[in-house]
Design a protein around this motif. Structure first.
Motif, PDB file in Angstrom:
ATOM      1  N   ARG A 334       0.837  -1.205   0.000  1.00 18.06           N
ATOM      2  CA  ARG A 334       0.000   0.000   0.000  1.00 18.06           C
ATOM      3  C   ARG A 334       0.869   1.252   0.000  1.00 18.06           C
ATOM      4  NH1 ARG A 334      -2.763  -2.890   4.061  1.00 18.06           N
ATOM      5  NH2 ARG A 334      -2.145  -1.357   5.643  1.00 18.06           N
ATOM      6  N   ALA A 335       1.963   1.214   0.740  1.00 14.15           N
ATOM      7  CA  ALA A 335       2.872   2.366   0.764  1.00 14.15           C
ATOM      8  C   ALA A 335       3.493   2.600  -0.611  1.00 14.15           C
ATOM      9  CB  ALA A 335       3.964   2.145   1.804  1.00 14.15           C
ATOM     10  N   CYS A 336       3.826   1.514  -1.308  1.00 11.89           N
ATOM     11  CA  CYS A 336       4.423   1.644  -2.641  1.00 11.89           C
ATOM     12  C   CYS A 336       3.444   2.262  -3.633  1.00 11.89           C
ATOM     13  CB  CYS A 336       4.902   0.280  -3.139  1.00 11.89           C
ATOM     14  SG  CYS A 336       6.373  -0.317  -2.279  1.00 11.89           S
ATOM     15  N   LEU A 337       2.184   1.887  -3.535  1.00 12.49           N
ATOM     16  CA  LEU A 337       1.174   2.494  -4.405  1.00 12.49           C
ATOM     17  C   LEU A 337       1.034   3.977  -4.104  1.00 12.49           C
ATOM     18  CD1 LEU A 337      -1.529  -0.324  -4.271  1.00 12.49           C
ATOM     19  CD2 LEU A 337      -0.134   0.294  -6.256  1.00 12.49           C
ATOM     20  N   GLU A 338       1.141   4.324  -2.840  1.00  9.61           N
ATOM     21  CA  GLU A 338       1.049   5.727  -2.454  1.00  9.61           C
ATOM     22  C   GLU A 338       2.246   6.514  -2.977  1.00  9.61           C
ATOM     23  OE1 GLU A 338       0.544   8.433   1.614  1.00  9.61           O
ATOM     24  OE2 GLU A 338       0.384   6.248   1.705  1.00  9.61           O
ATOM     25  N   ILE A 339       3.437   5.932  -2.884  1.00 10.62           N
ATOM     26  CA  ILE A 339       4.632   6.595  -3.414  1.00 10.62           C
ATOM     27  C   ILE A 339       4.493   6.849  -4.904  1.00 10.62           C
ATOM     28  CG2 ILE A 339       7.088   6.219  -3.935  1.00 10.62           C
ATOM     29  CD1 ILE A 339       7.246   4.701  -1.235  1.00 10.62           C
ATOM     30  N   MET A 340       3.966   5.860  -5.621  1.00 13.39           N
ATOM     31  CA  MET A 340       3.805   5.986  -7.060  1.00 13.39           C
ATOM     32  C   MET A 340       2.654   6.911  -7.435  1.00 13.39           C
ATOM     33  SD  MET A 340       3.916   2.842  -9.822  1.00 13.39           S
ATOM     34  CE  MET A 340       4.108   1.709  -8.479  1.00 13.39           C
ATOM     35  N   GLY A 341       1.722   7.093  -6.514  1.00 10.20           N
ATOM     36  CA  GLY A 341       0.593   7.986  -6.784  1.00 10.20           C
ATOM     37  C   GLY A 341      -0.435   7.420  -7.734  1.00 10.20           C
ATOM     38  N   VAL A 342      -0.563   6.084  -7.793  1.00 12.93           N
ATOM     39  CA  VAL A 342      -1.529   5.490  -8.724  1.00 12.93           C
ATOM     40  C   VAL A 342      -2.868   5.278  -8.028  1.00 12.93           C
ATOM     41  CG1 VAL A 342       0.232   4.373 -10.129  1.00 12.93           C
ATOM     42  CG2 VAL A 342      -0.759   3.133  -8.213  1.00 12.93           C
ATOM     43  N   THR A 343      -3.926   5.511  -8.753  1.00 14.79           N
ATOM     44  CA  THR A 343      -5.277   5.325  -8.216  1.00 14.79           C
ATOM     45  C   THR A 343      -6.108   4.380  -9.072  1.00 14.79           C
ATOM     46  OG1 THR A 343      -6.026   7.302  -9.405  1.00 14.79           O
ATOM     47  CG2 THR A 343      -5.296   7.609  -7.124  1.00 14.79           C
ATOM     48  N   SER A 344      -5.500   3.765 -10.073  1.00 15.37           N
ATOM     49  CA  SER A 344      -6.221   2.795 -10.899  1.00 15.37           C
ATOM     50  C   SER A 344      -5.266   1.700 -11.329  1.00 15.37           C
ATOM     51  CB  SER A 344      -6.823   3.464 -12.142  1.00 15.37           C
ATOM     52  OG  SER A 344      -5.796   3.831 -13.058  1.00 15.37           O
ATOM     53  N   ALA A 345      -5.814   0.521 -11.589  1.00 19.03           N
ATOM     54  CA  ALA A 345      -5.001  -0.601 -12.070  1.00 19.03           C
ATOM     55  C   ALA A 345      -4.400  -0.285 -13.433  1.00 19.03           C
ATOM     56  CB  ALA A 345      -5.861  -1.864 -12.147  1.00 19.03           C
ATOM     57  N   GLU A 346      -5.126   0.465 -14.247  1.00 21.57           N
ATOM     58  CA  GLU A 346      -4.605   0.837 -15.559  1.00 21.57           C
ATOM     59  C   GLU A 346      -3.348   1.683 -15.433  1.00 21.57           C
ATOM     60  OE1 GLU A 346      -5.753   3.771 -19.256  1.00 21.57           O
ATOM     61  OE2 GLU A 346      -7.353   2.518 -18.429  1.00 21.57           O
ATOM     62  N   ARG A 347      -3.400   2.662 -14.534  1.00 22.77           N
ATOM     63  CA  ARG A 347      -2.233   3.526 -14.357  1.00 22.77           C
ATOM     64  C   ARG A 347      -1.036   2.726 -13.858  1.00 22.77           C
ATOM     65  NH1 ARG A 347      -0.869   7.592 -16.886  1.00 22.77           N
ATOM     66  NH2 ARG A 347       0.927   6.224 -17.161  1.00 22.77           N
ATOM     67  N   LEU A 348      -1.277   1.793 -12.960  1.00 19.45           N
ATOM     68  CA  LEU A 348      -0.201   0.954 -12.458  1.00 19.45           C
ATOM     69  C   LEU A 348       0.416   0.143 -13.589  1.00 19.45           C
ATOM     70  CD1 LEU A 348       1.506  -0.360 -10.266  1.00 19.45           C
ATOM     71  CD2 LEU A 348      -0.407  -1.903  -9.782  1.00 19.45           C
TER      72      LEU A 348
END
Length: 424
Positions: A334-348
């Motif tokens: 969850r912290a890694c997603l926050e660092i990356m700033g992604v809010t959708s699976a597509e963006r990831l």
């Protein structure tokens, strides 16, 4: 030490600390080793115990940050979990070299996953195929009723395909359920739909349904990335042409393509792991996609544009999600997603594709210039220094000696460490 055995009745019922005590007793683990295993780091033992079976500890992998990435006009810091030296540095360096030409541009084909329902023992498979197609609306209703939450978020059933396959055991009829899984990776959703649909398919056709499971060849969920590297920035035409020749080798020869694509997956897998997604599913899909023409080939394409600059593209299946599984339960994910700033699976997925392309650029450039070992071993020297027993500032001093000598081996590191410590 107790008698060595792998038969431990009731092992799965024990809490993690008691499991560790039993394993330590059987295998003779010393106290320092037991203490290391008790330290589960940033993943609480009770969370780890809920994720897999028979937990006794956790296995920590270094987590680094790739810098310099400009993706679709946005500055992005990308967490990467990997044990391999030079991977994070390679992405950061490759990203820096294409910033002046706009960085990475990405796209996604959609979020469609496929579940397969296998039908066997059908005397008239072509007739059965049409019978199933006629029930498309019934299948849609069953699928959407299976996961109404997915429907609320705009996902759900999209279509069916029915194929007749020849096999050693005779003809089989395989129904593909095409499902939009939105921000979920989707395995649980499509598997549940396949299970729900199977009895109806058997009834309509008179056959027997066998396997009911998703496909990890997610070719309806392709992530795409492209970038341009100015020829002068990367070292001139000779470097560019050497990189093109290396790519041509991979495109022509599966032996080279395997290692070429492994380099891409160094980046892809590192981000997938850091965000708690299924690395095995992504890797299986990537390699199957690389062989879709009948020969295993490069996942990337490298060309020279009208201005003489190097252009690279990557297109690959990337089924990743933001909800469910370790992505939701693991605090570091969850912290890694926050660092990356992604809010959708597509963006990831799009960010991961950019990292994969950057990784491939770095590997091709190293191969075409200094060779892959020089940069890799310079970073690996620190690992060797630690293996030799170096601590604190000794690590850098030993690593520097190894690089200067051009020999990165444990015995050489041990000799250097003895000199530094004045031990002869």
């Amino acid at each position: 030490m107790a008698e060595r055995t792998s038969r431990i009745p009731g092992f799965f019922k024990l809490p993690p600390d008691e499991r560790l005590a039993r394993v330590a007793e059987i295998t003779g683990l010393d106290d320092p080793t037991r203490q290391r295993l008790r330290d589960t780091g940033n993943l609480p033992a009770e969370v780890a115990d809920s994720m897999i079976e028979n937990v006794i500890g956790t296995f920590n992998v270094p987590l680094g940050i790739a810098t310099n990435l400009m993706i679709d006009g946005e500055e992005v810091l990308v967490p990467m979990a990997t044990e391999e030296s030079s991977v994070v540095a390679a992405v950061s360096n490759a990203a820096r070299q294409c910033r002046d030409s706009g960085g990475f541009h990405t796209a996604m084909s959609g979020a469609l996953m496929i579940a397969q329902v296998q039908l066997v023992d059908v005397p008239n498979p072509e007739f059965a195929r049409l019978r199933i197609l006629e029930h498309r609306d019934d299948i849609k209703a069953i699928c959407d009723d299976t996961d109404p939450v997915l429907l609320q978020y705009g996902g759900g059933f999209r279509d069916i395909e029915v194929r007749v396959l020849a096999s050693r055991t005779g003809s089989m009829v395989v129904t593909h359920l095409v499902v939009d899984t939105r921000d979920a990776m989707g395995a649980n959703a499509v598997n549940s739909m396949a299970e729900a649909v199977a009895p109806a398919i058997a009834e309509w056709t008179g056959g027997r349904t066998n396997l009911r499971i998703l496909s990890n060849l997610a070719d309806r969920r392709l992530a795409r990335a492209r970038a341009t590297w100015n020829t002068a920035t990367i070292g001139g035409e000779s470097v560019r042409d050497g990189m093109i020749a290396a790519y041509d080798f991979a495109e022509a020869d599966p032996y080279r393509a395997t290692t070429h694509n492994k380099g891409i997956m160094n980046g892809v897998t590192a981000v997938t792991l850091a965000t708690g997604n299924d690395t095995r599913a992504v890797e299986a899909g990537a390699h199957a996609y690389a062989a879709r023409t009948g020969q295993y080939r490069s996942l990337t394409r490298w060309e020279v544009d009208a201005h003489g600059n190097l252009t690279g593209t990557l297109e690959m299946p990337l089924a990743v999600g933001l909800i469910g599984g370790a992505t939701r339960s693991h605090p570091t994910a969850r912290a890694c997603l926050e660092i990356m700033g992604v809010t959708s699976a597509e963006r990831l997925a799009r960010n991961i594709a950019a990292v994969g392309l950057a990784q491939n650029f770095a590997a091709l450039k190293a191969l075409a210039t200094t060779g892959i070992q020089k940069g890799h071993m310079a970073l690996h020297a620190k690992n060797i220094a630690v293996m030799a027993g170096a601590v604190g500032d000794e690590v850098d001093r030993v690593a520097d000696e190894l690089v200067a000598a051009g020999t990165v081996r444990v015995d050489v590191a041990e000799a250097a460490l003895r000199r530094i410590r004045g031990e002869g």
